[in-house]
Design a protein around this motif. Structure first.
Motif, PDB file in Angstrom:
ATOM      1  N   ARG A 318      44.780  21.068  17.722  1.00 29.03           N
ATOM      2  CA  ARG A 318      44.501  21.876  16.518  1.00 29.03           C
ATOM      3  C   ARG A 318      45.276  23.191  16.558  1.00 29.03           C
ATOM      4  O   ARG A 318      44.724  24.284  16.529  1.00 29.03           O
ATOM      5  CB  ARG A 318      42.992  22.110  16.365  1.00 29.03           C
ATOM      6  CG  ARG A 318      42.221  20.798  16.314  1.00 29.03           C
ATOM      7  CD  ARG A 318      40.774  20.945  15.860  1.00 29.03           C
ATOM      8  NE  ARG A 318      40.135  19.624  15.889  1.00 29.03           N
ATOM      9  CZ  ARG A 318      39.380  19.173  16.916  1.00 29.03           C
ATOM     10  NH1 ARG A 318      39.146  19.946  17.961  1.00 29.03           N
ATOM     11  NH2 ARG A 318      38.871  17.969  16.874  1.00 29.03           N
ATOM     12  N   MET A 319      46.577  23.026  16.609  1.00 28.21           N
ATOM     13  CA  MET A 319      47.458  24.179  16.802  1.00 28.21           C
ATOM     14  C   MET A 319      47.427  25.162  15.646  1.00 28.21           C
ATOM     15  O   MET A 319      47.817  26.310  15.798  1.00 28.21           O
ATOM     16  CB  MET A 319      48.891  23.685  17.012  1.00 28.21           C
ATOM     17  CG  MET A 319      49.481  22.994  15.807  1.00 28.21           C
ATOM     18  SD  MET A 319      51.240  22.657  16.054  1.00 28.21           S
ATOM     19  CE  MET A 319      51.532  21.503  14.711  1.00 28.21           C
ATOM     20  N   GLY A 353      51.373  23.998   8.946  1.00 31.77           N
ATOM     21  CA  GLY A 353      50.348  23.140   8.354  1.00 31.77           C
ATOM     22  C   GLY A 353      50.956  21.790   8.010  1.00 31.77           C
ATOM     23  O   GLY A 353      52.163  21.577   8.145  1.00 31.77           O
ATOM     24  N   ILE A 354      50.142  20.872   7.574  1.00 37.21           N
ATOM     25  CA  ILE A 354      50.637  19.533   7.235  1.00 37.21           C
ATOM     26  C   ILE A 354      51.729  19.567   6.148  1.00 37.21           C
ATOM     27  O   ILE A 354      52.756  18.885   6.272  1.00 37.21           O
ATOM     28  CB  ILE A 354      49.450  18.614   6.841  1.00 37.21           C
ATOM     29  CG1 ILE A 354      48.971  17.867   8.077  1.00 37.21           C
ATOM     30  CG2 ILE A 354      49.810  17.616   5.756  1.00 37.21           C
ATOM     31  CD1 ILE A 354      49.849  16.718   8.533  1.00 37.21           C
ATOM     32  N   PRO A 355      51.581  20.366   5.090  1.00 37.76           N
ATOM     33  CA  PRO A 355      52.629  20.329   4.058  1.00 37.76           C
ATOM     34  C   PRO A 355      54.003  20.732   4.594  1.00 37.76           C
ATOM     35  O   PRO A 355      55.004  20.077   4.295  1.00 37.76           O
ATOM     36  CB  PRO A 355      52.123  21.327   3.012  1.00 37.76           C
ATOM     37  CG  PRO A 355      50.641  21.385   3.211  1.00 37.76           C
ATOM     38  CD  PRO A 355      50.440  21.221   4.681  1.00 37.76           C
ATOM     39  N   GLU A 378      46.612  16.393  14.505  1.00 38.72           N
ATOM     40  CA  GLU A 378      45.526  17.116  15.165  1.00 38.72           C
ATOM     41  C   GLU A 378      45.740  17.204  16.682  1.00 38.72           C
ATOM     42  O   GLU A 378      45.142  18.030  17.354  1.00 38.72           O
ATOM     43  CB  GLU A 378      44.212  16.356  14.881  1.00 38.72           C
ATOM     44  CG  GLU A 378      43.045  17.236  14.649  1.00 38.72           C
ATOM     45  CD  GLU A 378      41.774  16.460  14.295  1.00 38.72           C
ATOM     46  OE1 GLU A 378      41.864  15.294  13.833  1.00 38.72           O
ATOM     47  OE2 GLU A 378      40.701  17.037  14.485  1.00 38.72           O
ATOM     48  N   TYR A 379      46.617  16.347  17.192  1.00 37.31           N
ATOM     49  CA  TYR A 379      46.854  16.231  18.635  1.00 37.31           C
ATOM     50  C   TYR A 379      48.193  16.868  19.014  1.00 37.31           C
ATOM     51  O   TYR A 379      48.748  16.588  20.060  1.00 37.31           O
ATOM     52  CB  TYR A 379      46.860  14.749  19.037  1.00 37.31           C
ATOM     53  CG  TYR A 379      45.530  14.077  18.806  1.00 37.31           C
ATOM     54  CD1 TYR A 379      45.075  13.801  17.515  1.00 37.31           C
ATOM     55  CD2 TYR A 379      44.708  13.739  19.872  1.00 37.31           C
ATOM     56  CE1 TYR A 379      43.836  13.213  17.297  1.00 37.31           C
ATOM     57  CE2 TYR A 379      43.470  13.150  19.669  1.00 37.31           C
ATOM     58  CZ  TYR A 379      43.040  12.889  18.380  1.00 37.31           C
ATOM     59  OH  TYR A 379      41.818  12.313  18.170  1.00 37.31           O
ATOM     60  N   MET A 380      48.704  17.701  18.114  1.00 43.05           N
ATOM     61  CA  MET A 380      50.066  18.198  18.257  1.00 43.05           C
ATOM     62  C   MET A 380      50.097  19.675  18.644  1.00 43.05           C
ATOM     63  O   MET A 380      49.240  20.451  18.222  1.00 43.05           O
ATOM     64  CB  MET A 380      50.760  18.000  16.895  1.00 43.05           C
ATOM     65  CG  MET A 380      52.260  18.131  16.911  1.00 43.05           C
ATOM     66  SD  MET A 380      52.926  17.881  15.223  1.00 43.05           S
ATOM     67  CE  MET A 380      53.340  16.162  15.259  1.00 43.05           C
TER      68      MET A 380
ATOM     69  N   PHE B 151      44.422  13.912   8.063  1.00 45.93           N
ATOM     70  CA  PHE B 151      45.236  14.333   9.212  1.00 45.93           C
ATOM     71  C   PHE B 151      44.486  15.313  10.109  1.00 45.93           C
ATOM     72  O   PHE B 151      45.014  15.771  11.116  1.00 45.93           O
ATOM     73  CB  PHE B 151      46.517  15.010   8.720  1.00 45.93           C
ATOM     74  CG  PHE B 151      47.437  14.091   7.963  1.00 45.93           C
ATOM     75  CD1 PHE B 151      48.195  13.146   8.643  1.00 45.93           C
ATOM     76  CD2 PHE B 151      47.550  14.163   6.584  1.00 45.93           C
ATOM     77  CE1 PHE B 151      49.047  12.299   7.958  1.00 45.93           C
ATOM     78  CE2 PHE B 151      48.405  13.314   5.890  1.00 45.93           C
ATOM     79  CZ  PHE B 151      49.146  12.376   6.583  1.00 45.93           C
ATOM     80  N   GLY B 152      43.292  15.679   9.705  1.00 37.31           N
ATOM     81  CA  GLY B 152      42.533  16.660  10.477  1.00 37.31           C
ATOM     82  C   GLY B 152      42.842  18.096  10.091  1.00 37.31           C
ATOM     83  O   GLY B 152      42.238  19.033  10.616  1.00 37.31           O
TER      84      GLY B 152
END
Ligand SMILES: Cc1cc2nc3c(=O)[nH]c(=O)nc-3n(C[C@H](O)[C@H](O)[C@H](O)COP(=O)(O)OP(=O)(O)OC[C@H]3O[C@@H](n4cnc5c(N)ncnc54)[C@H](O)[C@@H]3O)c2cc1C
Ligand code: SF4
Lengths: 523, 174
Positions: A318-319, A353-355, A378-380, B151-152
């Protein structure tokens, strides 16, 4: 009360751009009683206006006027209209920045002497050195409230940092900590402490991160000596027959062309717009553009050697929680040609963030190699690599006469090719970044290419000899005494460190010089 | 880079979304496309339903996320269902079907394994059509707030006081 000056008032200093360079210079001059008109192409946004949303914030703050690109850098292919990721707003890119505030290492002021001549590079020593800059760095660190200076505590480490620190120590790195950051670990200078919201790149809604937008600008205005004209786009700097500049033509918020007279003009539009403005100001007397007798305006564009390493793990990280740039490894910042390149680089944690991760992890990629990486978001964990790149004559900002902006002005074309030293350094940094994460059990690593440039430097460089550069040791143009350059484009070489603390220190120093020379009537 | 604004707030008439199981799209009737299990349905106004169904499949094959239901791929590409975009999409999908036929399939949708479709896509990946669809998806798909939790990713955090008391340093396995 903010001042208001007449267009015909030729006693004012006109500053173009209100970012790290221009915003600080404006306040520092105003504090000394110098009257300043600051022209800013963007609008005014404050913490209550910032949004915790990557694309929406980008649309609010980013410089989106057209630019073009060429050269072998991947940005020219993947983001051909967006060579830089910088801001158009009062406060400039200090709204976006992450806050890493590092001094140059002593030897980096003398790159040519330290590294020797490098083939294909246009290396030069700065005309100033560490001893001369020391007191100005002190002032800059106090202004920005930099952690780990002046007794200010470091920030607490977030998940992204704790993992990075563990990997770094496993590799034997020793210079690892949560950084020297212009982010408050405790309340400072009337601004809040950091709440670890994780949207530092989108403007800090707590005001915990230093930005000129809500510190230097309003303070300068409060003196009654500073007028900031928002949505005022400088188009051309004019001069008289004696070759001194007389003022600035700009488009006001309604699109009308205005002319503000000036005693002194300071250009601080970041490293694309500053040379573009000088080139667009060409006249019969200065056919190659203002301050360009050396032919160096626009050349030696530097963007730092950059790249990122992201890695996935079998457990959550959860970076994105907490400061975007949460810590640093400085062990590789040294100059050690034994590694196969000159100069050094820093490793700094970074989270998107994801975007933005979707846009920047591997631009253009598709299919499961790409999407399984995002599935593991989430694991990054992630880090950014930033090192000294080589100034090159041909890496340059020129005018593209075929493409005009909304004002009908030729846009900047940005040409960039990596130097072999940049490539060797990036490959080394990718390997070391991967090793940091593998030391804590990474299941996959991603050597991510450079983003559109966030550090833009060198296109009006400082030099001792007028033939080698555009400005002298004060940022004053070699050709025109009352024309100054006040932003990152003054950089002679880039050093490994994030540039803003140095831009701010130079601006404080330049304000001191200008005020002194004005008082002495020598300017 | 294509910067396409996030597509949010669909009306019920435009999109009927129920369960989230993913499946191949089915052409239900004139101008109406639906998933076989009726997980989603979309009434096209400018693009032929078969064409739209192929476009949705293509979108998923470009950015396959098995835990993202088709509805989000539909949202990501429905912007092309306009008078200006429809002819280009029809042409692009026709080329995609032609590439499938060259490999012995009746159409792009008439394939079995994803790898067959990936091969077909690789053969057209340099085309302007492919790049337009792929580029549009980068924001059209990943900037939908509704997919972030898959994606969390937690999104906006200021209104909740940031993470200072909500796990910014809760990593417990180092
Ligand atoms: C995402 C991101 C993260 C960063 N993180 C860090 C970090 O951690 N540490 C660090 O040291 N640096 C960081 N930086 C870099 C830092 O933001 C810049 O180095 C710094 O802001 C540059 O200062 P400047 O004065 O040269 O230009 P800017 O701050 O960009 O200011 C230039 C201003 O001039 C205005 N302007 C341009 N042309 C005109 C014109 N013709 N008329 C009127 N106004 C004009 C622009 O609108 C802008 O407001 C980061 C940058 C980005 C984008
Ligand atoms: S993490 Fe801290 S500095 Fe960054 S935006 Fe949030 S409060 Fe501001």
């Amino acid at each position: 009360m903010a001042a208001s000056f007449e267009l015909t008032d030729d006693s004012v200093v006109v500053i173009i751009g209100t970012g790290a360079g221009g915003g600080v210079l404006a306040n520092e001059l105003a504090q000394k009683g110098v009257r300043v008109v600051a022209l800013e192409a963007g609008g005014r946004y404050l913490p209550e206006d910032y949004v915790n949303d990557e694309w929406e914030s980008f649309g609010q703050l980013a410089w989106l006027d057209p630019r073009t690109t060429s050269g072998d850098w991947r940005v020219a292919k993947d983001f051909s209209g967006l060579p830089a990721w910088i801001v158009k707003a009062v406060g400039g890119t200090t709204t976006h920045w992450a806050g890493a505030s590092l001094r140059f290492q002593d030897h980096e002021w003398k790159a040519l002497t330290t590294y020797g001549a490098v083939e294909g590079a246009n290396l030069l020593d700065w005309p100033i050195d560490a001893a001369e800059m020391d007191p100005w760095y002190d002032l800059a660190e106090k202004k920005l409230g930099v952690t780990r200076t002046n007794g200010i505590a470091g920030l607490p480490g977030n998940n992204n940092y704790l993992l990075f620190e563990r990997g770094a120590k496993a590799l034997g790195y020793t210079q690892v900590h949560t950084g020297r950051m212009a982010i408050n670990s405790a309340e400072y200078d009337g601004r809040s402490f950091c709440h670890q919201t994780g949207f530092c790149f989108q403007g800090c809604k707590w005001g915990a991160k230093w930005s000129a937008a809500y510190t230097d600008i309003p303070r300068g205005e409060a003196t009654g000596n500073l007028e900031v004209r928002e949505r005022a786009h400088a188009a051309r700097i004019l001069h008289d027959d004696a070759g001194k500049v007389t003022g600035v033509e700009y488009f006001d918020r309604d699109g009308n062309l205005q002319f503000q007279r000036a005693r002194i003009v300071c250009v601080a539009g970041n490293s694309f717009e500053s040379p573009r403005l000088l080139l667009n100001s060409a006249s019969a007397m200065f056919p190659d553009g203002l301050a360009n007798s050396s032919g160096q305006v626009g050349r030696n564009y530097m963007r730092h050697m950059t790249g990122s390493v992201y890695a996935t793990f079998d457990k959550p990280v959860r970076m994105w929680r907490g400061t975007t740039m949460a810590g640093i490894i400085s062990d590789e910042a040294r100059h050690d040609p034994g590694r196969g390149f000159v100069g050094g680089y820093e490793m700094e944690t970074l989270a998107l963030g994801i975007p933005f991760m979707a846009a920047f992890l591997d631009p253009g990629a598709w299919g499961r190699e790409f999407t399984t990486a995002l599935d593991a978001y989430e694991y990054m964990a992630g880090m950014w690599l930033v090192g000294e790149d080589m100034p090159q004559d041909t890496n340059r900002v020129t005018l593209n006469a075929d493409v005009k902006d909304q004002w009908g002005l030729p846009v900047a074309n940005v040409h960039f090719d990596d130097h072999p030293n940049d490539i060797a350094m990036r490959n080394h940094a990718y390997r070391q970044g991967r090793a940091v994460y593998e030391a804590v059990g990474a299941t996959r690593t991603f050597p991510t290419p450079p983003y559109p440039s966030t550090h833009n430097l060198g296109t009006n460089r400082m030099s001792e000899r007028p033939g080698d550069g555009v400005v002298n040791r004060w940022g004053q143009s070699h050709d025109i005494p009352n024309l100054f350059v006040s932003d990152g484009s003054q950089f002679t070489t880039g050093a490994a460190e994030n540039p803003t603390l140095t831009i701010v220190a130079l601006a404080i120093r330049q304000a001191d010089h200008i005020a002194r020379e004005m008082a002495a009537q020598t300017l | 880079m294509t910067l396409q604004p996030a597509i949010r707030g669909l009306t019920r008439r435009q999109l009927l979304s129920r369960a989230s199981a993913a499946g191949a799209s089915l052409v239900v009737g004139a101008g109406f496309v639906a998933a076989p299990d009726a997980a989603w349905a979309y009434e096209t106004s400018h693009i032929a339903p078969e064409t739209f169904a192929t476009l949705v499949r293509m979108a998923r094959d470009i950015y396959p996320h098995d835990r993202i239901p088709d509805t989000h791929y539909v949202i990501a590409v429905k912007g092309y269902d306009s008078a200006e975009s429809a002819p280009g999409i029809a042409e692009g999908i026709a080329a995609l079907d032609a590439a499938a036929q060259a490999r012995g399939f009746a159409s792009y949708l008439d394939t079995g394994w994803e790898r067959d479709r990936v091969d077909i896509l690789r053969s057209i990946e340099d085309s302007a059509f492919f790049q337009q669809v792929r580029g549009g998806l980068v924001t059209g798909l990943y900037n939908q707030k509704a997919v972030w939790p898959i994606f969390g990713y937690e999104g906006e955090s200021y209104s909740r006081g940031g993470y200072i008391e909500r796990g910014f340093n809760d990593i417990d396995w180092l």
